[in-house]
Each structure stands twice: as structure tokens, then as C-alpha cells.
Scaffold this motif. Structure first.
Motif, PDB file in Angstrom:
ATOM      1  N   ASN A  15       2.298  -6.138  -2.907  1.00  0.00           N
ATOM      2  CA  ASN A  15       1.670  -5.124  -3.756  1.00  0.00           C
ATOM      3  C   ASN A  15       1.947  -3.718  -3.230  1.00  0.00           C
ATOM      4  OD1 ASN A  15      -0.416  -6.141  -6.036  1.00  0.00           O
ATOM      5  ND2 ASN A  15      -0.244  -7.680  -4.426  1.00  0.00           N
ATOM      6  N   GLU A  18       5.668  -2.861  -3.963  1.00  0.00           N
ATOM      7  CA  GLU A  18       5.876  -2.584  -5.389  1.00  0.00           C
ATOM      8  C   GLU A  18       5.405  -1.174  -5.743  1.00  0.00           C
ATOM      9  OE1 GLU A  18       4.596  -4.367  -9.786  1.00  0.00           O
ATOM     10  OE2 GLU A  18       3.989  -5.409  -7.948  1.00  0.00           O
ATOM     11  N   ALA A  19       4.258  -0.767  -5.211  1.00  0.00           N
ATOM     12  CA  ALA A  19       3.739   0.565  -5.493  1.00  0.00           C
ATOM     13  C   ALA A  19       4.609   1.649  -4.858  1.00  0.00           C
ATOM     14  CB  ALA A  19       2.304   0.677  -4.989  1.00  0.00           C
ATOM     15  N   ARG A  21       7.741   1.629  -4.259  1.00  0.00           N
ATOM     16  CA  ARG A  21       9.063   1.775  -4.875  1.00  0.00           C
ATOM     17  C   ARG A  21       9.103   2.836  -5.973  1.00  0.00           C
ATOM     18  NH1 ARG A  21       9.354  -3.854  -4.747  1.00  0.00           N
ATOM     19  NH2 ARG A  21      10.662  -4.589  -3.043  1.00  0.00           N
ATOM     20  N   GLU A  22       7.966   3.222  -6.482  1.00  0.00           N
ATOM     21  CA  GLU A  22       7.941   4.253  -7.512  1.00  0.00           C
ATOM     22  C   GLU A  22       8.432   5.593  -6.973  1.00  0.00           C
ATOM     23  OE1 GLU A  22       4.161   4.548  -9.378  1.00  0.00           O
ATOM     24  OE2 GLU A  22       4.068   2.422  -9.926  1.00  0.00           O
ATOM     25  N   ASN A  23       8.238   5.825  -5.651  1.00  0.00           N
ATOM     26  CA  ASN A  23       8.627   7.113  -5.075  1.00  0.00           C
ATOM     27  C   ASN A  23       9.459   7.002  -3.806  1.00  0.00           C
ATOM     28  OD1 ASN A  23       7.038   8.905  -6.916  1.00  0.00           O
ATOM     29  ND2 ASN A  23       5.323   7.760  -6.026  1.00  0.00           N
ATOM     30  N   HIS A  24       9.641   5.786  -3.309  1.00  0.00           N
ATOM     31  CA  HIS A  24      10.325   5.617  -2.032  1.00  0.00           C
ATOM     32  C   HIS A  24      11.355   4.484  -2.113  1.00  0.00           C
ATOM     33  CE1 HIS A  24       7.178   8.166  -0.301  1.00  0.00           C
ATOM     34  NE2 HIS A  24       6.283   7.379  -0.882  1.00  0.00           N
ATOM     35  N   SER A  25      12.269   4.486  -1.148  1.00  0.00           N
ATOM     36  CA  SER A  25      13.197   3.377  -0.977  1.00  0.00           C
ATOM     37  C   SER A  25      12.584   2.402   0.021  1.00  0.00           C
ATOM     38  CB  SER A  25      14.544   3.893  -0.455  1.00  0.00           C
ATOM     39  OG  SER A  25      15.398   2.823  -0.123  1.00  0.00           O
ATOM     40  N   THR A  38      12.210  -9.138  -5.458  1.00  0.00           N
ATOM     41  CA  THR A  38      13.200  -8.384  -4.698  1.00  0.00           C
ATOM     42  C   THR A  38      13.547  -9.171  -3.441  1.00  0.00           C
ATOM     43  OG1 THR A  38      12.271  -6.308  -5.508  1.00  0.00           O
ATOM     44  CG2 THR A  38      13.673  -6.196  -3.563  1.00  0.00           C
ATOM     45  N   ASP A 176      -6.020  -1.729  -4.723  1.00  0.00           N
ATOM     46  CA  ASP A 176      -5.580  -0.381  -5.118  1.00  0.00           C
ATOM     47  C   ASP A 176      -5.968   0.663  -4.077  1.00  0.00           C
ATOM     48  OD1 ASP A 176      -4.439  -1.352  -7.409  1.00  0.00           O
ATOM     49  OD2 ASP A 176      -6.033  -0.686  -8.758  1.00  0.00           O
ATOM     50  N   GLN A 180      -3.453   2.988  -1.822  1.00  0.00           N
ATOM     51  CA  GLN A 180      -3.603   4.442  -1.761  1.00  0.00           C
ATOM     52  C   GLN A 180      -3.694   4.926  -0.318  1.00  0.00           C
ATOM     53  OE1 GLN A 180      -7.361   6.602  -2.942  1.00  0.00           O
ATOM     54  NE2 GLN A 180      -6.057   7.212  -4.662  1.00  0.00           N
ATOM     55  N   GLU A 183      -0.170   4.824   1.136  1.00  0.00           N
ATOM     56  CA  GLU A 183       0.646   5.908   0.572  1.00  0.00           C
ATOM     57  C   GLU A 183       0.303   7.252   1.219  1.00  0.00           C
ATOM     58  OE1 GLU A 183       1.654   4.503  -3.980  1.00  0.00           O
ATOM     59  OE2 GLU A 183      -0.315   5.378  -3.584  1.00  0.00           O
TER      60      GLU A 183
END
Length: 207
Positions: A15, A18-19, A21-25, A38, A176, A180, A183
Motif C-alpha cells: 500500500n 502504490e501511494a 508511485r504517484e510522485n516517486h520512483s 509490480t 491511510d 501519510q 510520505e
């Protein structure tokens, strides 16, 4: 940002990845050859070139302080001490600036529930292998952080809980909220060596 995750076949780490990957490699590794949507790279996190190559070029590493409960107590503790050491050693050699270690609030459950326990309080680990493993991993983190070459962020996570749970734990943590916290710890300004944060959700009867 380039981020490496370990124990990547676990529910929480999938989880988180997956989150992110929206902004990072994100590069995912695990000791098993399990696959998800993946590819997950198999690694024993041994000391040597293979582990160095996996962490090379990473901006951050996210490393949980637990492992498969199917392993014996000896295997779990070996992974959480020796393999955590190997990972930090490779991170230091390859110049990875930050490692985020996911620990557990169970280290603090030995205190009276009426006390307002903060990150400055000393952990009280039990002999329960998952709890003891988290604590021993924190010790490894602390020693590497003292050298000043790697910034370490320790997130002591509460009990993972479904949001529809009618009677959540007093240290419940929704997925969630865990995501957060991870992140934010990737980009947060820190002391520069070791920072510890207690992470739990806002639930009724929370400690």
C-alpha cells in the motif's frame, strides 16, 4: 525521489509503495520471490555488492522492523539485526541520505495507560519476538545515525486497523494515516541524525 522499500510483499508495504508511485520512483525488494502487480526484486540483504547495487542511487529507504511470522524466532531476529545492519552499511557506503525505519508503538505499552508517553521516553520491549525485533532494529538505527552519515527517521506505528472497526485499539492506526506519515517523513526537515515519531490515528479512547 528514488525510494527503496523492503519487505515489499507485505500488505502495508504494498500500500505504501502504490501511494508513493504517484510522485516517486519506487524499487521494491523482499526476501521472497513473491510478485504483485509490480515486480519485486528478491534479496537476502546479505553483506556485499548485491545489496550495495540495490541501494545505489536511492534518495531514501523504507525498512520495516518486522518480517514474516512464518520464520522461526532465530530467523526473525537474525533478519532484523544482521540484515538491517547490512542494509544500513550499504546505504552508508552508497551515500543514501535518509532511511525510514518502521517500528512499533508496542515498545511503549509497558507504561501505565494514564501516562502521556512521548518519543523521549525509553522503550520497554517485551520478549515477544516481533516487539523485541523492532527494538533491536532501533538499536542498529541509532548506532548508524550516531556516525552522522545517514539521517534516520523512526516511525513507531500503532496497530493497523480497518476504519470500520467498531472497537479499535487504543493505539489504532489506519493505513491511510500510516501512508501519510511515511510520505511526510521522506521530505520533512529533521535534526540531521535520528528522529523518532509516534504515529497513531485519532480514534475514540486513544492513548
Amino acid at each position: 525521489m528514488r525510494v527503496l522499500t523492503t519487505l515489499s510483499s507485505s500488505f502495508l508495504m504494498q500500500n505504501i509503495a502504490e501511494a508513493l508511485r504517484e510522485n516517486h520512483s519506487v524499487r521494491m525488494i523482499d526476501r521472497t520471490s513473491a510478485r504483485s502487480a509490480t515486480q519485486i526484486i528478491q534479496s537476502e540483504l546479505d553483506h556485499g555488492l548485491d545489496t550495495n547495487q540495490l541501494v545505489k542511487g536511492m534518495d531514501a529507504i523504507i525498512h520495516p522492523g518486522w518480517t514474516s511470522s512464518d520464520a522461526t524466532a532465530s530467523e526473525q531476529l537474525d533478519y532484523l539485526m544482521r540484515c538491517t545492519y547490512n542494509l544500513f552499511q550499504s546505504a552508508r557506503e552508497e551515500g543514501v541520505p535518509r532511511v525510514i525505519y518502521l517500528s512499533s508503538l508496542k515498545l511503549m505499552e509497558g507504561y501505565d495507560p494514564d501516562l502521556a508517553v512521548t518519543e523521549r521516553w525509553k522503550p520497554i520491549p517485551t520478549s515477544d519476538v516481533p516487539v523485541l525485533g523492532c527494538y533491536l532494529g532501533e538499536i542498529v538505527c541509532r548506532e548508524f545515525a550516531r556516525e552522522g552519515r545517514t539521517n534516520v527517521v523512526i516511525l513507531r506505528l500503532g496497530d493497523l486497523t480497518q476504519e470500520d472497526d467498531p472497537s479499535p485499539s487504543t493505539s489504532a492506526l489506519y493505513v491511510d494515516d500510516a501512508i501519510q506519515a511515511v510520505e511526510k517523513s521522506l521530505i520533512a526537515e529533521t535534526s540531521g541524525w535520528l528522529d523518532i515519531f509516534h504515529i497513531q490515528s485519532d480514534v475514540e479512547n486513544a492513548r
